[in-house]
Scaffold this active site. Structure first.
Site, mmCIF file in Angstrom:
data_model
loop_
_atom_site.group_PDB
_atom_site.id
_atom_site.type_symbol
_atom_site.label_atom_id
_atom_site.label_comp_id
_atom_site.label_asym_id
_atom_site.label_seq_id
_atom_site.Cartn_x
_atom_site.Cartn_y
_atom_site.Cartn_z
ATOM 1 C CG ASN A 96 -12.655 5.014 3.998
ATOM 2 O OD1 ASN A 96 -12.288 3.927 4.454
ATOM 3 N ND2 ASN A 96 -12.246 6.166 4.495
ATOM 4 C CD GLN A 100 -3.890 1.050 0.356
ATOM 5 O OE1 GLN A 100 -3.175 1.855 0.939
ATOM 6 N NE2 GLN A 100 -5.171 1.266 0.153
ATOM 7 C CB CYS A 145 22.814 -17.430 5.314
ATOM 8 S SG CYS A 145 22.196 -16.208 4.129
ATOM 9 C CG ASP A 148 -5.226 -8.831 6.179
ATOM 10 O OD1 ASP A 148 -5.516 -9.314 5.059
ATOM 11 O OD2 ASP A 148 -5.800 -7.834 6.641
ATOM 12 C CB CYS A 184 17.956 -13.967 4.663
ATOM 13 S SG CYS A 184 18.970 -14.440 3.251
ATOM 14 N N GLY A 190 -12.618 0.912 1.970
ATOM 15 C CA GLY A 190 -11.969 0.780 3.284
ATOM 16 C C GLY A 190 -10.547 1.277 3.345
ATOM 17 C CG HIS A 216 1.452 -1.544 0.747
ATOM 18 N ND1 HIS A 216 0.473 -0.802 1.338
ATOM 19 C CD2 HIS A 216 1.901 -0.799 -0.300
ATOM 20 C CE1 HIS A 216 0.342 0.354 0.697
ATOM 21 N NE2 HIS A 216 1.186 0.377 -0.305
HETATM 22 ZN ZN LIG Z 1 19.933 -16.432 3.724
#
Ligand SMILES: [Zn+2]
Length: 358
Positions: A293, A127, A224, A130, A162, A267, A154
């Site tokens: 945990n 999850q 863009c 990092d 963008c 954890g 995640h």
């Molecule tokens: Zn863009």
């Protein structure tokens, strides 16, 4: 063997399952020794010893009760309001990113990487955003092999996109933020020079109180601009609160559990449903589940789950050493992994952040 289920009562008291370290190690060796390939599911607790703070403490409470993450709908809102949220998010993230970028894998990451390299762990679902599991394994595996074995449930802080789908490496985007905000760059350089570390949340956001965000400039997407558009709706490839994880990620997370004969959870409080449902899935498929945990988890009380309270670092190293045995001598990568890993937990102080330039 069933381990007694900890109690989480309505008033928040919690009875941990505390065992001597040697017993914890033995339980894990028993659990993993019989496996033909284990899936591992990790959360923020695994990264604490790398200096990245967990959202929740030992008792399941938020460590910073005032922490209010920005919601997905707020961040991608195309109007004035959204622009305000993006200024706030990207300023905090601008300052919070360097410590995450520079963080090093700790003994939990290196032990898990050794377990993967030694074929004990067939799949890793994390999850954490990092990148530390990837960082631990990358010196030994190529990028595609790593991608095939590690699922970042995640997302990751290390990519930005963008709203029209142009993708940037986070370091490149950090440079774009610096160019657009020279005063903040000076401030960030000063932090780095004096060794002051902002209090970083696990998603790379920092706690920054009393700062006017209005002055911060979120640059337009370069691609863009090339296409003749201005577009500053940029978002890290991290799943925000209020956002759903992508279909293929969800499907793969289920498949990863199905492809393995058991699940080791390390954890994490499993507070997030996308993680908790994987534990439920394993239980429904009658696969053994072991949770290591410190503190309560959402899976406590589910039938068939073994749970021990404890930190993972040295315990996991010892477990992997025991199971891989003489393989470690034969494979220098295993030896290197099992003798590396940092230990630098984040400081406990709450207000350690100056207020910015001006
Ligand atoms: Zn863009």
């Amino acid at each position: 063997m069933r381990i007694s289920i900890p109690n989480i009562t309505s008033n928040g008291t919690y009875t941990p399952v505390l065992l001597p370290v040697t017993q914890t190690i033995q339980r894990l060796v028993d659990f993993l020794g019989a496996s033909t390939g284990t899936a591992v599911l990790t959360g923020a607790g695994v990264s604490v010893a790398s200096g990245i703070r967990a959202y929740r403490g030992d008792h399941g409470r938020y460590i910073n009760p005032n922490y209010k993450p920005i919601l997905y709908q707020e961040l991608v809102d195309k109007g004035e309001k959204g622009a305000g949220f993006r200024k706030r998010y990207w300023l905090r993230s601008y300052l919070g990113y360097p410590p995450v970028r520079d963080a090093m894998p700790n003994t939990s990451h290196t032990a898990i990487a050794a377990g993967m390299h030694g074929s004990m762990f067939k799949r890793l679902i994390t999850q954490n955003v990092d990148g530390l599991h990837v960082k631990a394994l990358r010196p030994f595996w190529d990028a595609s092999n790593v991608r095939n074995h590690i699922l970042e449930l995640h997302g990751t802080l290390f990519r930005v996109h963008c709203q029209r789908g142009h993708v940037f490496d986070r370091d490149e985007f950090q440079g774009m933020l610096s160019e657009s905000n020279p005063e903040w760059k000076q401030f960030a350089d000063e932090l780095e020079r004096t060794g002051q570390k902002p209090r970083t949340n696990p998603d790379g956001d920092v706690a920054l109180d009393g700062v006017a965000y209005d002055e911060f400039v979120v640059p337009n997407c370069r691609e863009c601009l090339v296409e003749g558009r201005t577009n500053s709706v940029l978002k890290p490839d991290v799943v925000f609160f209020g956002e759903s994880i992508k279909g293929w990620v969800k499907d793969r997370s289920f498949r990863d559990v199905e492809d393995c004969d058991r699940l080791l959870v390390i954890g994490t409080t499993l507070a997030t449903y996308s993680a908790f449902r994987l534990v439920k899935h394993a239980v429904e498929l009658n696969k053994p589940v072991f949770v290591l945990n410190m503190g309560p988890t959402r899976a406590d009380g589910l039938p068939g789950i073994q749970k021990v309270d404890g930190l993972s670092g040295s315990v996991l190293s010892e477990v992997v050493r025991t199971i891989l045995g003489s393989d470690i001598i034969r494979d220098p990568a295993l030896n290197t992994l099992l003798s590396s890993g940092v230990t630098c937990p984040p400081p406990d102080d709450v207000h350690d952040m100056p207020k910015g330039p001006g």
